[in-house]
Design a protein around this motif. Sequence first.
Motif, PDB file in Angstrom:
ATOM      1  N   GLY A  79       0.477  -1.872   0.742  1.00  0.00           N
ATOM      2  CA  GLY A  79       0.366  -0.095  -0.319  1.00  0.00           C
ATOM      3  C   GLY A  79       0.783   1.402   0.195  1.00  0.00           C
ATOM      4  N   LEU A  80       1.631   1.122   0.769  1.00  0.00           N
ATOM      5  CA  LEU A  80       3.013   2.553   0.998  1.00  0.00           C
ATOM      6  C   LEU A  80       3.534   2.780  -0.203  1.00  0.00           C
ATOM      7  CD1 LEU A  80       3.640   4.568   2.788  1.00  0.00           C
ATOM      8  CD2 LEU A  80       5.859   3.762   3.272  1.00  0.00           C
ATOM      9  N   ALA A  81       4.064   0.927  -0.556  1.00  0.00           N
ATOM     10  CA  ALA A  81       4.780   1.510  -2.138  1.00  0.00           C
ATOM     11  C   ALA A  81       3.765   2.110  -3.268  1.00  0.00           C
ATOM     12  CB  ALA A  81       5.500   0.653  -2.335  1.00  0.00           C
ATOM     13  N   SER A  91       9.000   3.937  -9.188  1.00  0.00           N
ATOM     14  CA  SER A  91       8.553   3.303  -9.191  1.00  0.00           C
ATOM     15  C   SER A  91       7.931   2.376  -8.234  1.00  0.00           C
ATOM     16  CB  SER A  91       8.644   2.124 -10.252  1.00  0.00           C
ATOM     17  OG  SER A  91       9.433   0.781  -9.912  1.00  0.00           O
ATOM     18  N   PRO A  92       6.723   1.570  -8.220  1.00  0.00           N
ATOM     19  CA  PRO A  92       6.081   1.306  -6.721  1.00  0.00           C
ATOM     20  C   PRO A  92       7.200   0.070  -6.562  1.00  0.00           C
ATOM     21  CG  PRO A  92       4.409   1.361  -8.487  1.00  0.00           C
ATOM     22  CD  PRO A  92       5.518   2.029  -8.898  1.00  0.00           C
ATOM     23  N   GLU A  93       7.608  -0.726  -7.781  1.00  0.00           N
ATOM     24  CA  GLU A  93       7.855  -2.058  -7.470  1.00  0.00           C
ATOM     25  C   GLU A  93       9.565  -2.045  -6.856  1.00  0.00           C
ATOM     26  OE1 GLU A  93       6.665  -1.142 -10.283  1.00  0.00           O
ATOM     27  OE2 GLU A  93       5.709  -2.495 -10.580  1.00  0.00           O
ATOM     28  N   VAL A  94      10.314  -0.618  -7.125  1.00  0.00           N
ATOM     29  CA  VAL A  94      11.627  -0.043  -6.543  1.00  0.00           C
ATOM     30  C   VAL A  94      11.112   0.059  -5.013  1.00  0.00           C
ATOM     31  CG1 VAL A  94      13.408   1.664  -6.080  1.00  0.00           C
ATOM     32  CG2 VAL A  94      12.663   0.827  -8.449  1.00  0.00           C
ATOM     33  N   ARG A  96       9.077  -0.968  -3.052  1.00  0.00           N
ATOM     34  CA  ARG A  96       8.446  -2.000  -2.481  1.00  0.00           C
ATOM     35  C   ARG A  96       9.545  -3.359  -1.847  1.00  0.00           C
ATOM     36  NH1 ARG A  96       4.276  -3.199  -5.289  1.00  0.00           N
ATOM     37  NH2 ARG A  96       5.600  -4.387  -7.009  1.00  0.00           N
ATOM     38  N   SER A  97      10.972  -3.042  -2.963  1.00  0.00           N
ATOM     39  CA  SER A  97      11.801  -3.399  -2.545  1.00  0.00           C
ATOM     40  C   SER A  97      12.334  -3.620  -1.665  1.00  0.00           C
ATOM     41  CB  SER A  97      12.827  -3.582  -3.730  1.00  0.00           C
ATOM     42  OG  SER A  97      14.061  -4.478  -3.447  1.00  0.00           O
ATOM     43  N   VAL A 103      13.936  -1.084   5.233  1.00  0.00           N
ATOM     44  CA  VAL A 103      14.428   0.038   5.184  1.00  0.00           C
ATOM     45  C   VAL A 103      12.738   0.913   5.938  1.00  0.00           C
ATOM     46  CG1 VAL A 103      14.611   2.419   3.673  1.00  0.00           C
ATOM     47  CG2 VAL A 103      15.578   0.590   2.590  1.00  0.00           C
ATOM     48  N   PRO A 104      13.247   1.865   7.259  1.00  0.00           N
ATOM     49  CA  PRO A 104      12.226   2.013   7.632  1.00  0.00           C
ATOM     50  C   PRO A 104      11.712   3.716   7.258  1.00  0.00           C
ATOM     51  CG  PRO A 104      14.372   2.868   8.445  1.00  0.00           C
ATOM     52  CD  PRO A 104      14.449   1.949   7.710  1.00  0.00           C
ATOM     53  N   LEU A 105      10.459   4.409   7.240  1.00  0.00           N
ATOM     54  CA  LEU A 105      10.051   4.570   6.748  1.00  0.00           C
ATOM     55  C   LEU A 105      10.218   5.945   6.698  1.00  0.00           C
ATOM     56  CD1 LEU A 105       6.544   5.874   5.577  1.00  0.00           C
ATOM     57  CD2 LEU A 105       5.802   6.325   7.541  1.00  0.00           C
ATOM     58  N   HIS A 106      11.180   6.613   7.341  1.00  0.00           N
ATOM     59  CA  HIS A 106      11.724   8.056   7.717  1.00  0.00           C
ATOM     60  C   HIS A 106      12.946   7.942   6.454  1.00  0.00           C
ATOM     61  CE1 HIS A 106      13.960   6.025  10.430  1.00  0.00           C
ATOM     62  NE2 HIS A 106      14.912   7.129  10.618  1.00  0.00           N
TER      63      HIS A 106
END
Length: 243
Positions: A79-81, A91-94, A96-97, A103-106
Amino acid sequence: MGSIREYRLLLRERIRRLSVAEAFEYIDAIQSFKGDWPLVVARSALFESEKPVELEGLTPIPTTHGALAFVEFYADEEGLASSLAGKLGVSPEVLRSALERGVPLHRLAPPEVVEELENVGNYLRVFLFEAAVPLGEGPLQSSALASLEWVTDFDVVEVEVPGVDPEAVLAELEKSQYVGEYLRRLEKLFAGAETKARRLLLVRGEGEAKTKLSEVEAMVAQVVERVPALKTTVMYSRLLPPL
C-alpha cells in the motif's frame, strides 16, 4: 491535569489515548522538530566509527522519567509503495523492494513528502522505540530488564544533562495551543535548567502500530519500577545511524 504520580508521556490526554498509528502525525511533528537541545544521545557504535558519516537526529517525546523516541517505523509494503511512487517519481516495485529490505519509512521519503500522504498511520505495522530513563544511586539489575519480553536490548550512558521537574513541563504543555508552541516553550525551559552528570538508561523495544500510547507508557513503567529511576524530564537530540 493534576499532579503526575506514575510514568507517562507528557502529552495531551486525548493524544495518549490514541494508538501509535493514529498518533503518527503528532509524533512526527515532535520528532522532526529541530530543537536546540543541550544534549546529543546516540548508541555508542556511532561514536566509535572511524568513518565520517552524516547523521540525522530527532527530538524525543518528553516523559515524567526522561524521554522516549520512536526511532523506526515499518509499514505495509504494497500500500505504501503505491501511494509514494508518484510523489517520489520512482516505480512502486523499487519502493516495495526497499521496504521489504527493512528500510524504515523515515529513510525512504523526506518528511515533506510523507506529510503529503493522507492517513499515513494506516500503513504502519511495527515501530521500534527507545526510552531514556535517568538513573539515581543504586545498582542496576540487568536480570530485572531481561525478564521483560518486549525489551530487545539496553545500555547505560554517562552524560552531562539538564533535568527538569515534569510538573514544570506539564505547565508548559497546558499553556500551549499547538505542538510547535509546546516545543519552543520546552527549548526555553531546558536552556535555563541546571546541567549535571547523570546516568541514562537507554532501553529499547518494539510493538505493533495498533498499540496505544498509554500501553507504551505501561511497558516503560515496568522498567521504571525495576530500576532506581529519577522522576526528571530530559530532552536531547537522538542521533540515528546511517543506512
